[in-house]
Design a protein around this motif. Structure first.
Motif, PDB file in Angstrom:
ATOM      1  N   UNK A  28      45.260  28.376  42.310  1.00 29.65           N
ATOM      2  CA  UNK A  28      45.235  29.627  41.574  1.00 29.65           C
ATOM      3  C   UNK A  28      46.521  29.922  40.851  1.00 29.65           C
ATOM      4  N   UNK A  29      46.375  30.626  39.738  1.00 33.95           N
ATOM      5  CA  UNK A  29      47.556  31.087  39.005  1.00 33.95           C
ATOM      6  C   UNK A  29      47.378  32.541  38.606  1.00 33.95           C
ATOM      7  N   UNK A  30      48.455  33.299  38.749  1.00 28.73           N
ATOM      8  CA  UNK A  30      48.543  34.670  38.268  1.00 28.73           C
ATOM      9  C   UNK A  30      50.002  34.912  37.894  1.00 28.73           C
ATOM     10  N   UNK A  31      50.249  35.642  36.810  1.00 28.37           N
ATOM     11  CA  UNK A  31      51.647  35.893  36.449  1.00 28.37           C
ATOM     12  C   UNK A  31      52.400  36.718  37.483  1.00 28.37           C
ATOM     13  N   UNK A  32      51.674  37.439  38.332  1.00 28.53           N
ATOM     14  CA  UNK A  32      52.324  38.245  39.361  1.00 28.53           C
ATOM     15  C   UNK A  32      52.582  37.461  40.633  1.00 28.53           C
ATOM     16  N   UNK A  33      53.835  37.427  41.058  1.00 31.21           N
ATOM     17  CA  UNK A  33      54.192  36.664  42.261  1.00 31.21           C
ATOM     18  C   UNK A  33      53.490  37.211  43.494  1.00 31.21           C
ATOM     19  N   UNK A  46      48.645  28.347  45.469  1.00 30.36           N
ATOM     20  CA  UNK A  46      49.203  29.029  44.297  1.00 30.36           C
ATOM     21  C   UNK A  46      50.050  28.096  43.451  1.00 30.36           C
ATOM     22  N   UNK A  47      49.978  28.271  42.151  1.00 33.28           N
ATOM     23  CA  UNK A  47      50.804  27.509  41.211  1.00 33.28           C
ATOM     24  C   UNK A  47      51.605  28.499  40.364  1.00 33.28           C
ATOM     25  N   UNK A  48      52.811  28.106  40.000  1.00 32.50           N
ATOM     26  CA  UNK A  48      53.726  29.033  39.335  1.00 32.50           C
ATOM     27  C   UNK A  48      53.563  29.065  37.821  1.00 32.50           C
ATOM     28  N   UNK A  54      47.109  23.093  35.843  1.00 30.09           N
ATOM     29  CA  UNK A  54      46.276  22.059  35.217  1.00 30.09           C
ATOM     30  C   UNK A  54      46.636  20.680  35.772  1.00 30.09           C
ATOM     31  N   UNK A  55      47.916  20.430  35.924  1.00 28.13           N
ATOM     32  CA  UNK A  55      48.362  19.121  36.409  1.00 28.13           C
ATOM     33  C   UNK A  55      47.888  18.832  37.826  1.00 28.13           C
ATOM     34  N   UNK A  56      47.601  19.877  38.590  1.00 24.01           N
ATOM     35  CA  UNK A  56      47.208  19.681  39.988  1.00 24.01           C
ATOM     36  C   UNK A  56      45.737  19.309  40.144  1.00 24.01           C
ATOM     37  N   UNK A  57      44.957  19.396  39.061  1.00 20.95           N
ATOM     38  CA  UNK A  57      43.515  19.205  39.156  1.00 20.95           C
ATOM     39  C   UNK A  57      43.106  17.787  38.798  1.00 20.95           C
ATOM     40  N   UNK A  58      42.092  17.252  39.460  1.00 24.83           N
ATOM     41  CA  UNK A  58      41.550  15.950  39.073  1.00 24.83           C
ATOM     42  C   UNK A  58      40.683  16.094  37.823  1.00 24.83           C
TER      43      UNK A  58
END
Length: 301
Positions: A28-33, A46-48, A54-58
């Motif tokens: 997951x990604x959200x601009x809020x930490x 979580x991804x920053x 995107x890079x984490x997905x197959x």
């Protein structure tokens, strides 16, 4: 399946959590930490940044967007576009205007990217009870994503469906929300009439509870209305100000464009707009006109 959820607000985070509970692997990604940290506590990786996400997905990648309708969707797609590869698919599960969805799908198709629109209803109760999903897009793409819809829905064979080509999902959800406006307005007006009949001193939570079983007007919305009245029978502390999130306006505009009479939905939208006018020029002018032609009393501020 493995996928990414973009937008970890109330809806996105709960949907991601339900997917995790159903056995899917969700980043997951959200601009809020704070939103990312809360998601991590519920099994979402979580991804920053979008690039890291995107890079984490197959490949081929699946990304589900739950961001507010409008420019944010276009901005998110603009950031994603250079990161994606042919065969990847993006799902827009927010309340986008269906014409915007069709435009975005055409743009994505020009880059050999899939685009699916999923009108999503269920609110804060969706995590526990499942979501109603109205899916638009190419049949092959929808079939590929079927395990996600089956997990998010109340049951694999209930509460979701492929309703048509891209744009159809958001169009159907738009009309759904227009209907919702009308239903809410009818309940609100009815309970207001009951409340104003002071001689009977009606117990509104009791009446709402009675109507929940056996009544023609029973519904899930009435269940929530009953809860609200039990929690706060006089609605103390709630301002008579009602927002609209756009779908009601779009439904009314579409009805006009199609020459379809929709007076209940239209008037329910007008009532929401009226609720925000704290110093109504129109009402003042009505009072002035009555005084001008009939000498009727004007109430002074």
């Amino acid at each position: 399946m493995e996928l990414a959820m973009i937008g970890l607000g109330r809806m996105g985070a709960n949907m991601a959590q339900r997917l995790v509970q159903g056995g899917h692997v969700v980043s997951g990604y959200d601009p809020g930490e704070a939103a990312r940290e809360a998601a991590a506590a519920n099994g979402i990786a979580p991804k920053s940044s979008l690039a890291e996400l995107v890079a984490s997905l197959p490949a081929p990648r699946v990304l589900w967007m739950m961001v507010p309708a409008g420019a944010i969707v276009d901005d998110t797609l603009a950031q994603l576009l250079p990161l994606l590869a042919p065969g990847d698919v993006v799902i827009d599960g927010g309340n986008s205007m269906y014409k915007d969805t069709q435009r975005r799908a055409a743009m994505m198709a020009s880059h050999q990217l899939g685009y699916v629109d999923c009108g999503t209803s269920g609110g804060i109760w969706g995590l526990a009870e499942g979501y109603s999903l109205m899916v638009g897009g190419e049949a092959a793409l929808v079939q590929r994503l079927r395990p996600l819809f089956e997990t998010l829905a109340p049951a694999a064979d209930k509460g979701w469906g492929h309703v048509g080509p891209v744009g159809a999902g958001h169009f159907t959800k738009m009309v759904h929300n227009g209907i919702e406006y009308g239903m809410m307005q009818a309940y609100a007006e009815g309970f207001s009439i009951l409340q104003h009949k002071q001689e009977f001193a009606l117990d509104l939570p009791q009446v709402a509870d009675i109507w929940r079983d056996g009544s023609v007007v029973r519904s899930w919305l009435l269940d929530r209305t009953t809860d609200a009245l039990k929690d706060n029978p006089t609605l103390e502390g709630i301002a008579p100000y009602v927002e609209d999130s756009g779908e009601g306006r779009w439904t009314v505009a579409e009805a006009i464009e199609l020459d379809v009479p929709a007076p209940v939905i239209t008037l329910s939208l007008m009532e929401r707009l009226r609720s925000r006018d704290k110093d109504s020029f129109a009402d003042k002018l009505l009072a002035a006109m009555r005084n001008a032609f009939g000498g009727h009393r004007i109430t002074r501020q």
